[in-house]
Design an enzyme around this catalytic site. Structure first.
Site, PDB file in Angstrom:
ATOM      1  N   CYS A  49      -2.239   6.528 -21.932  1.00  0.00           N
ATOM      2  CA  CYS A  49      -2.781   5.861 -23.106  1.00  0.00           C
ATOM      3  C   CYS A  49      -4.219   5.456 -22.783  1.00  0.00           C
ATOM      4  O   CYS A  49      -4.893   6.136 -22.024  1.00  0.00           O
ATOM      5  CB  CYS A  49      -1.920   4.667 -23.516  1.00  0.00           C
ATOM      6  SG  CYS A  49      -1.700   3.453 -22.203  1.00  0.00           S
TER       7      CYS A  49
ATOM      8  N   HIS B   1     -12.337   4.281  14.300  1.00  0.00           N
ATOM      9  CA  HIS B   1     -12.714   5.656  14.659  1.00  0.00           C
ATOM     10  C   HIS B   1     -12.547   5.816  16.166  1.00  0.00           C
ATOM     11  O   HIS B   1     -13.292   5.226  16.960  1.00  0.00           O
ATOM     12  CB  HIS B   1     -14.162   5.921  14.240  1.00  0.00           C
ATOM     13  CG  HIS B   1     -14.542   7.372  14.260  1.00  0.00           C
ATOM     14  ND1 HIS B   1     -14.753   8.077  15.411  1.00  0.00           N
ATOM     15  CD2 HIS B   1     -14.724   8.249  13.230  1.00  0.00           C
ATOM     16  CE1 HIS B   1     -15.067   9.330  15.115  1.00  0.00           C
ATOM     17  NE2 HIS B   1     -15.053   9.461  13.792  1.00  0.00           N
TER      18      HIS B   1
END
Length: 640
Positions: free
Chosen positions: A27, A562
């Protein structure tokens, strides 16, 4: 990668994968999934995902609230994830067995109206602004400009039965083109000519079902009616048409089904629709309209108060779909709707509350949420305001409902009526102009009512709003301001994800990390090959190679861990992930294992940066001053 490709992939994964999806629609702000098993969906992870406002489970649907970009995300899911927006018929039917009667009704209405809602609103806006332009004499009522605008605005509404036949066919599993032919028959131009002549006789004279008969079919009277802009007849006709089509599909030989099934279907369904189904559906529409008007007439102000107060709650749970057809039916049958339109002040009350919070809050994250939520709310799209700002602060959501109730009561008191189903928010005002008389009183009164709803929401919240206090301990820090005042600010402490020697970020042998381009933080030279979660969080990114992981903590810090430099070149060798993207993890939970010595032997540094990538969202990011650290010891403090 396309803009929403990753978000689309993450959403499908977190709802349980495409094999768990029965169907998907959308919607204005929500992706509406039907899932085989909602228990397989990772709701908490979805709620925490960047790009997702919240998740609502209601009406047999799993609703993922996206916001204004929902159409783009929906298109990306269909394009890249192998999901059919129409869903699978057999699985859909199977899923409905566990749905309540109310859920089935909401599912039916939303399935039929959702696909046309955008164009329906657009055409209504054009009609509304055309009426506004002619009522103010900006455009000559009978001039070419008004005529062209009238064609653009009226075309959709006049042929609405064809549009609803299409969406109903997808819902009831009927051949789309056969269904559209049935819808086209309802608005076939020759019907109006036949109805313009003298009637042969009249049936049900003196009752609300009185019907002049202008023609017969095989000696049976045909009760012709004006179906242009009607809502119920096309839906009911396709419901029966689908059953007739399935019957012929079972009994007609396979070799001739291609043309004989539609041949027989149309020969049966169209006459049946014009003689019985259509008239009965129109009468039913009049009864629904009469019932709605009767409720309204009992006490217009109380009706408006109730609908206004609860409209936002209805929207949250998808229950407003039960009222949308009533509004459309009233406009089709009576030319206007005075009842459901009382919802109109709700969005203005909501943004009144949001503006008050925006002006009072010192929380930069909340301010960043409130600004786009306020702008969207001006145009009637309130999900960002509800789910991002007011609902998490329940008291203020309740106060917005008070403002909406006042607005609804005033709309009813002023007898504001909706003549055209059109735009939301400020674009809805022209829909209150009576096109028959060009009377603009309804528009002015609608403006007054919505302004009052806005003012009530704002004035109830502005004097009392305070940023939520945090509990003392790890989440509260005392600081001294320049003028000597001591105040508390919110903070979050992140523990070390690995054990080892602490390395200043400036000493990391990679400029992207050392210069702080990717965010502030610290690095660690690992003494053992384990990475654990530095806080309760959601895994937002996990590289296939396992050398890096992205997290968002439950308090909003976005982290990147990392492992080593250039270790992506190892292509996953020496790394083992224990979680997957989208997982919710607890502080201290094992995320990744890696072989420190083998990575070093391969020629790669193992120094591991731990970064807060949304550093700009914080007042400060303070790393530890210790020279070495053990897993789960305090490493970084982020200060809001």
């Amino acid at each position: 990668m396309r803009k929403y490709e990753q978000l689309a992939a993450d959403i499908v994964k977190l709802v349980g994968g495409k094999e768990n999806v029965i169907s998907l629609a959308h919607c204005i702000t929500r992706l509406r999934f039907k899932l085989k098993d909602e228990g397989k969906a990772q709701t908490d992870a979805l709620k925490a995902h960047d790009g997702v406002v919240t998740v609502i489970q209601s009406g047999g649907q799993y609703q993922v609230v996206i916001g204004n970009a929902v159409g783009d995300v929906y298109d990306e899911i269909l394009a890249s994830q192998g999901i059919n927006g129409a869903g699978a018929a057999a699985e859909d039917d199977e899923a409905k067995k566990d749905m309540s009667l109310l859920d089935r009704f909401i599912d039916l209405i939303s399935s039929v109206f959702q696909p046309v809602l955008g164009v329906l609103a657009a055409a209504g806006m054009i009609k509304g602004f055309t009426v506004l332009l002619t009522a103010t004499d900006i455009v000559a009522p009978k001039g070419g400009t008004a005529q062209m605008l009238g064609i653009i605005g009226d075309a959709f509404f006049y042929f609405l039965p064809i549009m609803l036949a299409y969406t109903s066919a997808k819902k009831f599993k009927m051949n789309i083109f056969s269904a559209m032919t049935v819808g086209a028959a309802l608005v076939y131009p020759s019907l109006a000519k036949i109805m313009g002549g003298e009637p042969m006789y009249t049936l049900f004279a003196g009752t609300i079902f009185e019907s002049p008969v202008h023609t017969e079919f095989l000696g049976i009277p045909v009760l012709l009616m004006n179906y242009a802009s009607s809502v119920i007849p096309a839906i009911v006709a396709i419901y029966f048409g689908a059953k007739v089509e399935r019957f012929f599909a079972r009994v007609i030989p396979t070799k001739v089904k291609g043309f004989f099934v539609p041949f027989c279907t149309l020969l049966v369904v169209i006459p049946l629709t014009l003689m019985a189904v259509g008239p009965v559906a129109m009468w039913a529409g009049k009864l629904v309209g009469a019932a709605a008007m009767a409720i309204y007439s009992l006490s217009p102000v109380l009706s408006g108060l109730f609908i206004g107060a609860f409209w936002q709650v209805f929207v949250m749970f998808g229950l407003h779909w039960g009222l949308v057809p009533v509004m459309l039916n009233n406009v089709a049958v009576y030319g206007n709707d005075p009842l459901v339109v009382t919802y109109f002040g709700a969005s203005f009350a909501q943004i009144g509350v949001v503006l008050a919070i925006l002006l009072r809050t010192k929380d930069q994250n909340l301010r960043s949420l409130s600004i786009p939520a306020f702008i969207s709310g001006i145009f009637g799209v309130t999900e960002p305001a509800i789910y991002g700002v007011t609902l998490p602060r329940k008291k203020y959501f309740a106060l917005s409902c008070v403002g909406a109730a006042v607005g609804g009561a005033l709309i009813a008191f002023f007898d504001v009526r909706l003549y055209i189903f059109g735009g939301l928010g400020i674009f809805g005002y022209p829909c209150f102009i009576d096109p028959a008389t060009n009377n603009m009183a309804g528009m002015y009164n609608g403006m007054i009512a919505s302004a009052v709803a806005f003012a009530v929401g704002f004035l109830l919240v502005f004097p009392i709003y305070r940023d939520q206090k945090v509990e003392a301990g790890d989440t509260e820090l005392s600081v001294t301001t320049e003028n000597g005042e001591t105040k508390s600010v919110e903070r979050e402490i992140l523990v070390a994800p690995v054990s080892g020697k602490v390395v200043p970020l400036a000493n990391v042998p990679d400029e992207a990390f050392s210069a702080g381009v990717l965010g502030e933080g610290i690095a660690i030279e690992p003494s053992e090959g384990r990475v654990v979660a530095p806080a309760d969080a959601t895994v937002t990114t996990l590289f296939p190679t396992g050398h890096a992981i992205g997290l968002i903590t439950d308090k909003g810090a976005e982290l990147l861990i990392h492992i080593g430099m250039d270790t992506v070149k190892l292509e996953g060798k020496y790394f083992k992930a224990h979680v997957k993207q989208g997982d919710k993890v607890k502080k201290g939970q094992l995320l990744i294992e890696f072989d420190v010595e083998k990575i070093k032997e391969a020629g790669y540094p193992v120094v591991t940066p731990v970064l807060v990538t949304n550093t700009a969202s914080y007042l400060d990011v303070v790393p530890t001053e210790a020279g070495s650290i053990q897993e789960k010891e305090n490493l970084i403090t982020v200060v809001a």
